[in-house]
Design a protein around this motif. Structure first.
Motif, mmCIF file in Angstrom:
data_model
loop_
_atom_site.group_PDB
_atom_site.id
_atom_site.type_symbol
_atom_site.label_atom_id
_atom_site.label_comp_id
_atom_site.label_asym_id
_atom_site.label_seq_id
_atom_site.Cartn_x
_atom_site.Cartn_y
_atom_site.Cartn_z
ATOM 1 N N PRO A 35 0.820 -1.223 0.000
ATOM 2 C CA PRO A 35 0.000 0.000 0.000
ATOM 3 C C PRO A 35 0.851 1.269 0.000
ATOM 4 C CG PRO A 35 0.084 -0.915 2.215
ATOM 5 C CD PRO A 35 0.804 -1.895 1.325
ATOM 6 N N LEU A 36 1.584 1.463 -1.074
ATOM 7 C CA LEU A 36 2.451 2.630 -1.207
ATOM 8 C C LEU A 36 1.597 3.852 -1.531
ATOM 9 C CD1 LEU A 36 5.075 0.711 -3.313
ATOM 10 C CD2 LEU A 36 5.478 1.583 -0.995
ATOM 11 N N PRO A 37 1.748 4.941 -0.818
ATOM 12 C CA PRO A 37 0.808 6.061 -0.957
ATOM 13 C C PRO A 37 0.852 6.745 -2.311
ATOM 14 C CG PRO A 37 2.643 6.658 0.477
ATOM 15 C CD PRO A 37 2.754 5.189 0.235
ATOM 16 N N TRP A 38 1.917 6.588 -3.052
ATOM 17 C CA TRP A 38 2.036 7.256 -4.342
ATOM 18 C C TRP A 38 1.655 6.343 -5.514
ATOM 19 C CZ3 TRP A 38 5.985 4.155 -5.977
ATOM 20 C CH2 TRP A 38 6.876 3.697 -4.994
ATOM 21 N N VAL A 39 1.196 5.130 -5.216
ATOM 22 C CA VAL A 39 0.608 4.264 -6.245
ATOM 23 C C VAL A 39 -0.897 4.417 -6.151
ATOM 24 C CG1 VAL A 39 0.329 1.920 -7.115
ATOM 25 C CG2 VAL A 39 2.532 2.638 -6.158
ATOM 26 N N LEU A 40 -1.506 5.055 -7.137
ATOM 27 C CA LEU A 40 -2.932 5.376 -7.085
ATOM 28 C C LEU A 40 -3.813 4.247 -7.580
ATOM 29 C CD1 LEU A 40 -2.811 9.053 -8.425
ATOM 30 C CD2 LEU A 40 -2.679 8.237 -6.053
ATOM 31 N N HIS A 41 -3.343 3.506 -8.568
ATOM 32 C CA HIS A 41 -4.201 2.492 -9.190
ATOM 33 C C HIS A 41 -3.323 1.470 -9.903
ATOM 34 C CE1 HIS A 41 -7.745 0.747 -11.002
ATOM 35 N NE2 HIS A 41 -7.267 0.940 -12.216
ATOM 36 N N ARG A 42 -3.795 0.228 -9.917
ATOM 37 C CA ARG A 42 -3.082 -0.847 -10.604
ATOM 38 C C ARG A 42 -4.004 -1.460 -11.651
ATOM 39 N NH1 ARG A 42 -1.542 -1.129 -5.032
ATOM 40 N NH2 ARG A 42 0.743 -0.970 -4.788
ATOM 41 N N GLU A 43 -3.524 -1.530 -12.896
ATOM 42 C CA GLU A 43 -4.311 -2.074 -14.001
ATOM 43 C C GLU A 43 -3.674 -3.387 -14.454
ATOM 44 O OE1 GLU A 43 -4.206 0.952 -16.952
ATOM 45 O OE2 GLU A 43 -5.317 2.419 -15.731
ATOM 46 N N HIS A 44 -4.432 -4.474 -14.313
ATOM 47 C CA HIS A 44 -3.924 -5.804 -14.640
ATOM 48 C C HIS A 44 -4.375 -6.199 -16.035
ATOM 49 C CE1 HIS A 44 -2.639 -6.599 -10.448
ATOM 50 N NE2 HIS A 44 -3.678 -5.835 -10.146
ATOM 51 N N GLY A 45 -3.421 -6.356 -16.922
ATOM 52 C CA GLY A 45 -3.709 -6.858 -18.261
ATOM 53 C C GLY A 45 -3.292 -8.306 -18.372
ATOM 54 N N PRO A 46 -3.613 -8.957 -19.503
ATOM 55 C CA PRO A 46 -3.249 -10.380 -19.656
ATOM 56 C C PRO A 46 -1.747 -10.613 -19.645
ATOM 57 C CG PRO A 46 -4.091 -9.462 -21.714
ATOM 58 C CD PRO A 46 -4.350 -8.435 -20.659
ATOM 59 N N ASP A 47 -0.981 -9.638 -20.121
ATOM 60 C CA ASP A 47 0.475 -9.825 -20.201
ATOM 61 C C ASP A 47 1.244 -8.677 -19.561
ATOM 62 O OD1 ASP A 47 0.301 -12.230 -21.814
ATOM 63 O OD2 ASP A 47 -0.361 -10.905 -23.434
ATOM 64 N N SER A 48 0.562 -7.881 -18.739
ATOM 65 C CA SER A 48 1.242 -6.712 -18.193
ATOM 66 C C SER A 48 0.551 -6.241 -16.921
ATOM 67 C CB SER A 48 1.254 -5.568 -19.217
ATOM 68 O OG SER A 48 -0.081 -5.133 -19.451
ATOM 69 N N LEU A 49 1.274 -5.436 -16.187
ATOM 70 C CA LEU A 49 0.740 -4.719 -15.032
ATOM 71 C C LEU A 49 1.149 -3.262 -15.188
ATOM 72 C CD1 LEU A 49 -0.495 -4.465 -12.169
ATOM 73 C CD2 LEU A 49 1.762 -5.074 -11.269
ATOM 74 N N THR A 50 0.176 -2.358 -15.070
ATOM 75 C CA THR A 50 0.453 -0.931 -15.177
ATOM 76 C C THR A 50 0.075 -0.253 -13.867
ATOM 77 O OG1 THR A 50 0.032 -0.930 -17.567
ATOM 78 C CG2 THR A 50 -0.048 1.195 -16.430
ATOM 79 N N LEU A 51 1.007 0.527 -13.329
ATOM 80 C CA LEU A 51 0.768 1.286 -12.118
ATOM 81 C C LEU A 51 0.583 2.754 -12.475
ATOM 82 C CD1 LEU A 51 3.558 -0.195 -9.790
ATOM 83 C CD2 LEU A 51 1.334 -1.162 -10.377
ATOM 84 N N ARG A 52 -0.530 3.332 -12.031
ATOM 85 C CA ARG A 52 -0.766 4.757 -12.182
ATOM 86 C C ARG A 52 -0.277 5.449 -10.922
ATOM 87 N NH1 ARG A 52 -2.165 5.825 -17.536
ATOM 88 N NH2 ARG A 52 -3.568 4.152 -18.271
ATOM 89 N N LEU A 53 0.662 6.371 -11.080
ATOM 90 C CA LEU A 53 1.320 7.002 -9.949
ATOM 91 C C LEU A 53 0.854 8.442 -9.793
ATOM 92 C CD1 LEU A 53 4.965 5.780 -10.733
ATOM 93 C CD2 LEU A 53 3.136 4.543 -9.531
ATOM 94 N N THR A 54 1.135 9.025 -8.639
ATOM 95 C CA THR A 54 0.836 10.441 -8.436
ATOM 96 C C THR A 54 1.579 11.271 -9.476
ATOM 97 O OG1 THR A 54 2.639 10.553 -6.825
ATOM 98 C CG2 THR A 54 0.418 10.206 -5.960
ATOM 99 N N GLY A 55 1.005 12.404 -9.817
ATOM 100 C CA GLY A 55 1.617 13.273 -10.821
ATOM 101 C C GLY A 55 1.370 12.798 -12.237
ATOM 102 N N GLY A 56 0.494 11.803 -12.421
ATOM 103 C CA GLY A 56 0.172 11.341 -13.755
ATOM 104 C C GLY A 56 1.190 10.404 -14.374
ATOM 105 N N ARG A 57 2.130 9.917 -13.570
ATOM 106 C CA ARG A 57 3.165 9.045 -14.129
ATOM 107 C C ARG A 57 2.637 7.624 -14.289
ATOM 108 N NH1 ARG A 57 8.862 10.223 -11.354
ATOM 109 N NH2 ARG A 57 9.569 9.848 -13.489
ATOM 110 N N ARG A 58 3.366 6.846 -15.097
ATOM 111 C CA ARG A 58 2.907 5.507 -15.477
ATOM 112 C C ARG A 58 4.104 4.557 -15.428
ATOM 113 N NH1 ARG A 58 -1.213 3.821 -19.397
ATOM 114 N NH2 ARG A 58 -0.581 1.893 -20.467
ATOM 115 N N LEU A 59 3.940 3.443 -14.693
ATOM 116 C CA LEU A 59 4.999 2.438 -14.561
ATOM 117 C C LEU A 59 4.461 1.109 -15.061
ATOM 118 C CD1 LEU A 59 7.851 1.728 -13.506
ATOM 119 C CD2 LEU A 59 6.821 1.328 -11.257
#
Length: 492
Positions: A35-59
């Motif tokens: 539960p990292l405070p700067w990770v806003l949302h996690r999107e699970h795809g079939p072959d990937s994981l995308t983290l939406r971060l504060t400031g609009g960044r994408r990991l």
């Protein structure tokens, strides 16, 4: 390295990429589930994981298996830019307290590469002693990004003191007047010199913390030559006898490893209580006794003498730390893992029901194997961080030990987190090595365990684990912080 062990250079360079992937994989697990405070949302795809971060960044990275131990993450992308090193990724994330954590990750990566580089080539015979099994644990903590972080240790000191390098360490003996010490249990005569207590001191502690206070042979008594165990600060004397837990005031993985006065004060009482509790377990669990503990009223100058686990092995039997099982032929057998998981869960859940939550991770928990490798019994060591429930003990008519402080709690959540996070999501998961294998092991084991309120909680809920990265990024927050992992496939 060039100055102290130049021959390791090529092997170290060859090990770097693997070490980087191993640390990055552990970090990716934390980013995916804690539960990292700067990770806003996690999107699970079939072959990937995308983290939406504060400031609009994408990991972006691969799907995360919270129970995998093999390195499967070689790179992630932050706003489209590839990162292959955990420390550089944390630096680029620019999160609070990230600079210090990045330095630890760099140290962990370099130390892991050094640990791997120092291993002998080719197949090796199975160890014949428990300390040799311990020294087979090369990669350290299976899930912590700081799996091999050893700040304050030079290359020469790692080679001289780290168990995976197989050294023999000479412990010093620092004389302290008996009236200036707190001693509990039975302190042996060979560690006394007239009216003085001889406190075993790790050479790193003597050089960096005590700095010239004279941790050397005294009164004609020599030091103690000993094999370092996977805890690094606990050692097995080469001549046999009690294991020696020394104060080592540096941060290894998460915690500064000194020995608190509270641990010394409670050592004898907790040991006697735990040893008596094993009588309820039909010989399936042994808890190594604390034989003696001493401190010069300083967490930096203290030691604990503990019964060796081999004391509970019969003829032809072996006692193996659970952390050393990963990757062995035994652990590759689904039937063996299920049998071991059933033994571990049935015993530890029974102990929890009685009123004691063991911290059953792969370092504290050992298994006694028959000559053919069957799991027979468990051995547990190091009682410094168990939790004791007076209410549960009373329900079973068991005496409540005369204790107060952090070891004592009736909080159901605290008790379950202590055991589930260490044994289930820790030792059993890492022995399996993947979510799929762990789910099969857990389902098979739970089918053979007597139902209790705790087994119901284990089946029905996400598994708690310490949020190890969040804790390293929250230096002002005291105590443990927790994450919740999904039940493995088929494990609920």
């Amino acid at each position: 390295m060039a100055g102290v062990r130049p021959a390791l250079g090529p092997a170290y360079e060859a090990a770097l990429d693997g070490a980087r992937a191993a640390v990055l994989t552990r970090l990716w697990r934390a980013l995916a589930f804690e539960p990292l405070p700067w990770v806003l949302h996690r999107e699970h795809g079939p072959d990937s994981l995308t983290l939406r971060l504060t400031g609009g960044r994408r990991l972006e990275g691969p799907p995360a298996d919270p129970y995998a131990t093999a390195a499967y993450v070689s790179e992630v992308r932050l706003d489209g830019r590839v990162h292959r090193q955990a420390a550089r990724l944390v630096t680029a994330l620019d999160v609070p307290h990230g600079a210090a954590f990045a330095a630890e990750l760099d140290d962990s990566t370099a130390s892991l590469a050094l640990s791997r580089a120092g291993q002998p080539a080719g197949p090796r015979a199975d160890p014949t002693s428990t300390w040799e099994w311990e020294q087979r644990v090369v990669d350290g903590h299976p899930y912590h990004p700081n799996c091999r972080s050893r700040p304050g240790f030079s290359v020469a000191e790692q080679l001289a003191y780290a168990p995976e390098h197989g050294p023999l360490v000479e412990l010093g003996l620092l004389p302290v007047r008996a009236e200036e010490c707190l001693v509990t249990g039975e302190w042996p005569q060979e560690l006394r010199d007239g009216g003085r207590i001889l406190v075993p001191v790790h050479p790193w502690q003597a050089a960096h913390v005590l700095k010239g206070e004279g941790a050397a042979p005294a009164g004609g008594a020599g030091g103690i030559a000993a094999h370092p165990l996977m805890a690094l600060r606990t050692l097995a004397p080469a001549d046999g006898g009690a294991h020696v837990k020394t104060a080592l005031s540096t941060r290894l993985t998460s915690s500064v490893r000194d020995i608190s006065g509270y641990s010394i004060e409670t050592a004898a009482v907790v040991s006697a209580f735990a040893h008596a509790l094993t009588e309820r377990l039909d010989g399936r669990l042994h808890i190594t006794r604390t034989l003696g503990a001493a401190t010069a009223h300083s967490p930096d100058l203290a030691a604990v003498l503990r019964e060796p686990p081999e004391a509970y092995a019969g003829p032809g039997e072996r006692v193996v730390p659970v952390a050393a099982l990963a990757g062995t032929p035994l652990a590759r057998s689904a039937a063996w893992r299920a049998g071991f998981a059933r033994l571990a869960l049935s015993v530890c859940l029974r102990v929890l029901d009685l009123g004691v939550a063991l911290e059953g991770h792969g370092q504290n928990l050992l298994v006694v194997l028959s000559p053919t490798g069957d799991p027979l019994r468990l051995v547990y060591r190091d009682l410094a961080d168990i939790r004791i429930s007076p209410a549960r003990l009373a329900r079973h008519g068991l005496p409540v030990p005369p204790l107060s402080g952090r070891l004592v709690t009736d909080d159901e959540g605290v008790l379950r987190r202590k055991l589930f996070g260490s044994l289930v999501a820790g030792a059993l998961a890492s022995t399996a090595g993947s979510g799929a294998a762990f789910g099969e092991d857990l389902a098979a084991a739970l089918d053979g365990v007597a139902p209790t309120a705790d087994t119901g909680a284990l089946r029905a809920r996400p598994l708690p684990v310490k949020a190890l990265t969040l804790m390293r990024l929250s230096p002002g927050v005291a105590g443990d912080q927790w994450a919740r992992l999904p039940q493995p496939p088929g494990g609920g």
